[in-house]
Design an enzyme around this catalytic site. Structure first.
Site, PDB file in Angstrom:
ATOM      1  N   LYS A 223       6.856  90.202  42.560  1.00 17.72           N
ATOM      2  CA  LYS A 223       7.076  89.527  41.742  1.00 17.72           C
ATOM      3  C   LYS A 223       6.296  89.972  40.357  1.00 17.72           C
ATOM      4  O   LYS A 223       5.337  91.065  40.556  1.00 17.72           O
ATOM      5  CB  LYS A 223       5.763  88.386  42.067  1.00 17.72           C
ATOM      6  CG  LYS A 223       6.667  87.258  43.042  1.00 17.72           C
ATOM      7  CD  LYS A 223       8.640  86.745  43.192  1.00 17.72           C
ATOM      8  CE  LYS A 223       8.654  86.535  43.834  1.00 17.72           C
ATOM      9  NZ  LYS A 223       8.759  85.943  45.191  1.00 17.72           N
TER      10      LYS A 223
HETATM   11  C1  LIG Z   1       8.617  84.771  46.478  1.00 16.02           C
HETATM   12  C2  LIG Z   1       9.295  84.075  46.135  1.00 16.02           C
HETATM   13  C3  LIG Z   1       8.616  82.037  47.160  1.00 16.02           C
HETATM   14  C4  LIG Z   1       7.604  82.379  47.598  1.00 16.02           C
HETATM   15  O1  LIG Z   1       6.066  83.587  47.471  1.00 16.02           O
HETATM   16  P1  LIG Z   1       4.959  83.734  48.407  1.00 16.02           P
HETATM   17  O2  LIG Z   1       3.572  84.080  47.135  1.00 16.02           O
HETATM   18  O3  LIG Z   1       5.830  84.781  49.090  1.00 16.02           O
HETATM   19  O4  LIG Z   1       4.954  82.764  49.206  1.00 16.02           O
HETATM   20  C5  LIG Z   1       8.611  81.177  46.389  1.00 16.02           C
HETATM   21  N1  LIG Z   1      10.272  80.740  46.137  1.00 16.02           N
HETATM   22  C6  LIG Z   1      10.642  81.543  46.058  1.00 16.02           C
HETATM   23  C7  LIG Z   1      11.942  81.397  44.843  1.00 16.02           C
HETATM   24  C8  LIG Z   1      10.624  83.276  45.866  1.00 16.02           C
HETATM   25  O5  LIG Z   1      11.209  84.111  45.089  1.00 16.02           O
END
Ligand SMILES: *Cc1c(COP(=O)(O)O)cnc(C)c1O
Length: 401
Positions: free
Chosen positions: A200
């Site tokens: 992210k």
């Molecule tokens: C990455 C992602 C998540 C989950 O995030 P985590 O921190 O890995 O639990 C949820 N929703 C979307 C749209 C994502 O891209």
């Protein structure tokens, strides 16, 4: 032209992050403590939200929000199929039913008109996904829920009664730093959930946060305390308080979960946040601009809708679309780029195409727009470890293909 190897989403870690994490390691306190509390304050301040709580993932944040609202069997939560499975899996964990509204025609975001058709007397919440780092149309989502609020049946003696319509939860895993009409992600929905996973924009390796501002008139402090209980086995004391001399005694007030953030992660996140607006976001924006310019005259592809009025974009993805959906051509393009050392991707395989969901009777034909977007979409690399010249190089390869 010599070949280049360009990864899809490598983390942007500098000596500053390494130093901050090392300091925590040397400090004698490595799990939830002062760094986490500081990170929570800084996140809330950045987003213009009253409060934030840090957790070990966005998945935990989404699930704890549903748990805070006592959503469970017999309830329905509306979400989009064009997302990572996390957004829908958490609904199933609670025993509630996931209801999929389609995305806008040719688009990426949940369509308020499709939400309108899916609202029933069982609907308790909507999880809207800020795809690619562009916020959903929250004013229209709110308007649709207000318009149908006579259908809302809050469960007695739960926080559902604080609201007079289904609760709006933003899955802002992509959208840290995005904004709509000058309001930052984190202050657009009743609850907003961020991800700090390694791929992210802003990372703590694994991590997430929830932000809110007196949602439905609920007391911010009450919400914070309940999230803390849910995140740490329902203990009425956190680890730091228990660790202090004489502080051994505690009570378990509810059978909670275990998803707190560590001080090591928060120290990493604090440096990422300090670098976010000055380094990370501008670097990502420059990549998007270079792609947009390179593809400008090409009628075979459509660039992302990031210039829409009122939107500030966090540039998590660069979702290019073939003008005519063609799964075979899209897949060959990804293979071609891979052969040239470029890692491309697809966001997302719709949730209702996965076996875990078809087994439950969900069908992609109920969301034809999501299917069309999926068949035409290719995500090109965008991150702060590449530059505009790399983007022009990748665009050149796409066009030569
Ligand atoms: C990455 C992602 C998540 C989950 O995030 P985590 O921190 O890995 O639990 C949820 N929703 C979307 C749209 C994502 O891209």
């Amino acid at each position: 032209m010599s070949t280049r190897n360009i990864a899809f989403a490598p983390p942007d870690i500098t000596e500053r992050e390494i130093e901050a994490v090392t300091q925590v390691l040397r400090s004698g306190w490595i799990t939830t403590g002062p760094r986490v509390k500081e990170f929570e304050k800084e996140i809330a301040r950045y987003c213009g939200a009253d409060r934030a709580v840090c957790l070990n993932s966005a998945t935990a944040g989404l699930e704890l929000t549903l748990r805070l609202l006592s959503i469970g069997p017999g309830d329905e939560v509306i979400t989009t199929p064009l997302t990572f499975a996390a957004s829908a899996n958490v609904i199933l964990h609670t025993g509630a039913r996931a209801v999929f509204a389609d995305v806008t025609p040719g688009g990426f975001h949940i369509d308020p008109r499709s939400i309108e058709k899916k609202i029933t007397t069982r609907t308790k919440a909507v999880i809207a996904v800020d795809y690619g780092g562009m916020n959903c149309d929250y004013p229209s989502i709110r308007a649709v829920l207000e318009q149908k609020k006579s259908l809302y049946r809050p469960k007695k003696l739960t926080h559902q009664t604080a609201f007079d319509r289904p609760v709006i939860i933003s899955d802002a895993a992509h959208a840290f730093g995005a904004s709509l009409n000058g309001i930052k992600s984190g202050a657009l929905a009743d609850f907003t959930v961020f991800s700090f996973h390694a791929v992210k924009n802003l990372t703590t390796a694994e991590g997430g946060a929830i932000t809110w501002s007196a949602p439905g008139g609920l007391d911010n402090e009450v919400v914070y305390k309940e999230f803390m209980l849910l995140a740490l086995h329902g203990q009425n004391k956190d680890a730091l308080a228990k660790f202090k001399g004489g502080g051994w005694k505690y009570e378990i007030l509810l059978p909670g979960y275990k998803c707190n953030m560590t001080d090591m992660a928060a120290a990493l996140g604090l440096v990422q946040l300090a670098r976010y607006d000055s380094e990370i976001l501008p670097a990502r924006r420059a990549i998007t601009e270079a792609y947009d310019k390179a593809f400008q005259q090409n009628s075979n592809v459509r660039v992302p809708p990031f210039h829409a009025q009122g939107h500030g974009i966090s540039h998590h993805l660069y979702p290019l679309r073939l003008s005519v959906p063609d799964e075979g051509k899209r897949d060959s393009l990804i293979s071609y780029l891979a052969g040239e050392g470029i890692a491309a991707n697809v966001h997302f395989i719709p949730v209702t195409l996965h076996p875990a969901y078809t087994r439950l009777g969900y069908r992609i034909k109920d969301c034809p727009n999501a299917l069309n977007t999926y068949l035409s979409e290719i995500s090109l690399p965008v991150h702060s470890r590449m530059d505009a010249d790399d983007a022009r190089y990748i665009a050149g390869l796409v066009m030569s293909f």
